[in-house]
Design an enzyme around this catalytic site. Structure first.
Site, PDB file in Angstrom:
ATOM      1  N   GLU A 176      18.314-122.588 -30.254  1.00  0.00           N
ATOM      2  CA  GLU A 176      18.659-123.405 -31.415  1.00  0.00           C
ATOM      3  C   GLU A 176      18.087-122.747 -32.660  1.00  0.00           C
ATOM      4  O   GLU A 176      16.892-122.461 -32.725  1.00  0.00           O
ATOM      5  CB  GLU A 176      18.084-124.811 -31.243  1.00  0.00           C
ATOM      6  N   ASP A 410      28.383-120.595 -37.492  1.00  0.00           N
ATOM      7  CA  ASP A 410      27.973-119.296 -36.953  1.00  0.00           C
ATOM      8  C   ASP A 410      28.609-119.016 -35.590  1.00  0.00           C
ATOM      9  O   ASP A 410      29.056-117.899 -35.302  1.00  0.00           O
ATOM     10  CB  ASP A 410      26.448-119.232 -36.791  1.00  0.00           C
ATOM     11  N   ARG A 469      40.515-142.390 -41.348  1.00  0.00           N
ATOM     12  CA  ARG A 469      39.524-141.906 -42.301  1.00  0.00           C
ATOM     13  C   ARG A 469      40.158-141.081 -43.423  1.00  0.00           C
ATOM     14  O   ARG A 469      39.739-141.187 -44.576  1.00  0.00           O
ATOM     15  CB  ARG A 469      38.464-141.084 -41.558  1.00  0.00           C
ATOM     16  N   GLU A 608      31.689-129.881 -31.534  1.00  0.00           N
ATOM     17  CA  GLU A 608      32.425-129.655 -32.778  1.00  0.00           C
ATOM     18  C   GLU A 608      32.789-128.189 -33.000  1.00  0.00           C
ATOM     19  O   GLU A 608      33.617-127.885 -33.856  1.00  0.00           O
ATOM     20  CB  GLU A 608      31.613-130.185 -33.965  1.00  0.00           C
ATOM     21  N   LEU A 624      30.970-138.395 -30.694  1.00  0.00           N
ATOM     22  CA  LEU A 624      29.877-138.443 -29.730  1.00  0.00           C
ATOM     23  C   LEU A 624      30.398-138.573 -28.299  1.00  0.00           C
ATOM     24  O   LEU A 624      29.781-138.086 -27.352  1.00  0.00           O
ATOM     25  CB  LEU A 624      28.923-139.590 -30.073  1.00  0.00           C
TER      26      LEU A 624
END
Length: 642
Positions: A176, A410, A469, A608, A624
């Site tokens: 991470e 990235d 949305r 994602e 989620l």
């Protein structure tokens, strides 16, 4: 540093004792006196953090900071970690020359400001403390490690994959780039969509909801898989009607069709099918690991149906704590490496066999016996990348984001460099729910879709608040200053200590000036600067639609209570970048595809960083669920690879 100071103090005391008992005539040169930089005592400083006031109590001697205690309400697992890290840095170095914690800028700034305010009261030279030279840490060394599965990214998808891979017999290393785990998951609103007969059994089906289902069944579709969904839904719905039930109807099939239609039919049906068929098993799996969800469901913004599950713990902390509890209990087989940035994949004969990364300037070489999982998140926090791919919105250069700062794409770039197919990169989701100052979801006073309305600066409604949305955001962008007020009443906040979905009480939000409270709508209108007659009319016409006196002027179908019980509340919101639907193309087994549609051996992806599931627009509450479902699939696929 401090141990050295204490050792020197002991040496000085011993030297003084020997000088006294020795020859009285012999004089020893006095040790140079250390100049005082603080006035001894305990001092208190205060500053604004991300979620409210941060109060720091700092205890000092003439030359040393001996203790710092902090009161705050920063985000568990993210902001609180920043507070801890900076407090430790200040104490260890006796300076204010400590780095910000990546991904928690507001919390970092807040705690440093609070400590600074306290040290000012202690008479410190603040500029000197900010510029004090601090001894550097030992340089990092190159390392090389091997595990069955290597995972890039320690957000919700990566940790779900890590746990599942281990449950399937694999050893795991997770890297991470940020200083803490959690990604966007830990700061999310936490809603998790799934059809769930037990939790939905307490809800009554309305006539408007029946019309919604009937319309989905009757809608024209061309894809053969989607037509099969419609036929299945028709059978399910007819059986529901024949049963005489009055409770809310739902099924994975309805969820499929709403996800597909809600993304303008651009999602891949085979991925959507895998997704919705596995949401309830994912919830049950999380519960088996110790996670708790509330017994009821709600409709989160843009979810389109009452199937959003809410964890007991605030924000996304429940997910991350659940995963980390498992990982801690199995730490001999699962290693987490933070502050470690993936740079490229190791490819051998066309297969991905590992990852090249960096830690503190040193090389980190990781080899995978079975597979590599990419779970590095989206690119919502990368302004340049947003501008590169955005074709559907006006320029997003000056639009803030709900994302943590590490969401910079990235992993997507790394995958493309080895020939991975990217899909739907132009589909960038904006929400109408950003904090006007930070762009975050923090401070949002809505508790669910059914019990609130939006009004513009004139006090008028302007959109169906239960819509997609993108539809709501597009409507908001047409309003003056792209600025709106969320209006709720006591139904949403029965007491002042009732918390929103981000663990903030309404009283605290009002006290901080982030929300406003009125005993009448006219009083509320005066506080937020909108026309009181318009606000009263907006609420009145909404209330008539709730009780069925009139049809809603914007076609809204999701209702619960009227807005008719004081106190009334208002909170300001603006558009904000929230989710990037595009990314690496995968199979239903989470295997990454190349640009020719072939599987890239050894490489899997989830979360994602992937594309092709949500189409042009992601339903609220699907993210989620997506990362848990495909995180599990990726973990199992990689662990069982041969």
């Amino acid at each position: 540093m401090k141990k050295m100071k204490r050792v020197l103090s002991i040496i000085l005391v011993v030297a003084m004792v020997f000088s006294i008992v020795g020859c009285a005539k012999t004089q020893t040169p006095e040790e140079p006196k250390v100049e005082a930089i603080f006035k001894p005592g305990t001092y208190e400083g205060e500053a604004d953090g991300f979620h409210g006031k941060i109060i720091a109590k700092v205890t000092v001697t003439e030359t040393e900071i001996t203790d710092i205690t902090v009161e705050h309400t920063e985000t568990a697992g993210l902001g609180d970690k920043a507070v801890e890290k900076i407090v430790l840095g200040v104490k260890e170095t006796d300076s204010l020359n400590v780095p910000m914690v990546s991904g928690a800028t507001y919390s970092s700034t807040g705690i440093l400001a609070a400590i600074t305010a306290a040290l000012e009261k202690a008479g410190a030279d603040i500029e000197a403390l900010k510029n004090k030279e601090v001894e550097g840490a030992k340089a990092a060394e190159d390392v090389e490690k091997t595990a069955d599965v290597i995972i890039v990214g320690a957000g919700g998808a990566g940790l779900a994959a890590a746990v599942t891979a281990h449950q399937n017999g694999a050893s795991v290393i997770v890297i991470e780039k940020m200083p803490q785990v959690g990604g966007n998951t830990i700061i999310s609103g936490s809603a998790f969509n799934s059809a769930d007969p037990d939790r939905q059994a307490t809800l009554e089906m309305t006539d408007l909801e029946k019309k919604t289902v009937e319309g989905i069944i009757a809608a024209e579709q061309t894809d053969p898989i989607v037509k099969e969904w419609q036929a299945t839904l028709k059978t399910e719905y007819e059986a529901y009607l024949a049963s005489g039930k009055t409770t809310l109807f739902d099924s994975p099939t309805l969820h499929k069709l709403q996800t597909y239609n809600g993304g303008d039919k651009q999602g891949k049906p085979e991925l959507i099918s895998t997704f919705t068929d596995n949401t309830l098993p994912a919830i049950q799996w999380l519960e088996s690991l110790g996670m708790e969800f509330k017994d009821s469901v709600f409709t989160v913004l843009g979810a389109l149906w009452n199937r959003s599950h809410k964890p007991v713990k605030p924000l996304g902390t429940g997910y991350i704590e659940t995963y980390m509890n498992y990982i801690e209990a199995n730490k001999n087989d699962i290693e987490i490496m933070v502050d470690t940035t993936a740079k490229s994949f190791i490819v051998d004969n066309g297969a991905v066999t590992g990852v090249n990364a960096e830690f503190g300037g040193a090389k980190v070489t990781l080899h995978a016996n079975k597979g590599v999982i990419l779970a590095a998140g989206g690119f919502g926090a990368n302004v340049d990348m947003r501008e590169e791919y955005n074709t559907l919105w006006p320029s997003l250069k000056n639009v803030k984001t709900t994302n943590q700062s590490g969401a910079t794409g990235d992993g997507t770039v790394m995958a493309e460099e080895i020939g991975a197919s990217l899909i739907g990169m132009e589909y960038i989701q904006l929400l109408p729910m950003g904090d006007p100052v930070t762009g975050s979801l923090s401070g949002n006073i809505e508790q669910g879709v059914q019990n609130r309305i939006f009004v513009n600066k004139d006090g008028n409604r302007f959109v169906d608040e239960g819509a997609r949305r993108d539809v709501m955001t597009q409507a908001l962008m047409k309003q003056t200053d792209a600025y709106m007020w969320v209006i709720v009443d006591q139904h949403s906040y029965p007491t002042g200590d009732t918390k929103n979905n981000f663990n903030e009480t309404i009283d605290d939000l009002v006290a901080a000036g982030r929300a406003f409270k009125g005993n009448t709508l006219e009083e509320l209108a005066a506080q937020i600067g909108v026309d009181p007659a318009n606000l009263v009319n907006s609420v009145d016409t909404f209330n008539k639609a709730v009780d069925g006196t009139v049809s809603d002027e914007f076609g809204r179908t999701l209702f619960a209570d009227k807005i008719d019980t004081a106190p009334f509340y208002a909170g300001a919101r603006v558009p904000t970048v929230h989710h990037t639907m595009g990314g690496v193309e995968i199979t239903p087994s989470a295997q990454v595809l190349d640009k020719d549609g072939n599987i890239i051996k050894g490489l899997y992806a989830a979360g994602e960083v992937t594309g092709g599931i949500h189409g042009t627009n992601r339903l609220g509450g699907n993210a989620l669920a997506d990362i848990a479902v495909f995180g599990r699939i990726a973990g199992e696929s990689a662990a069982l690879a041969k």
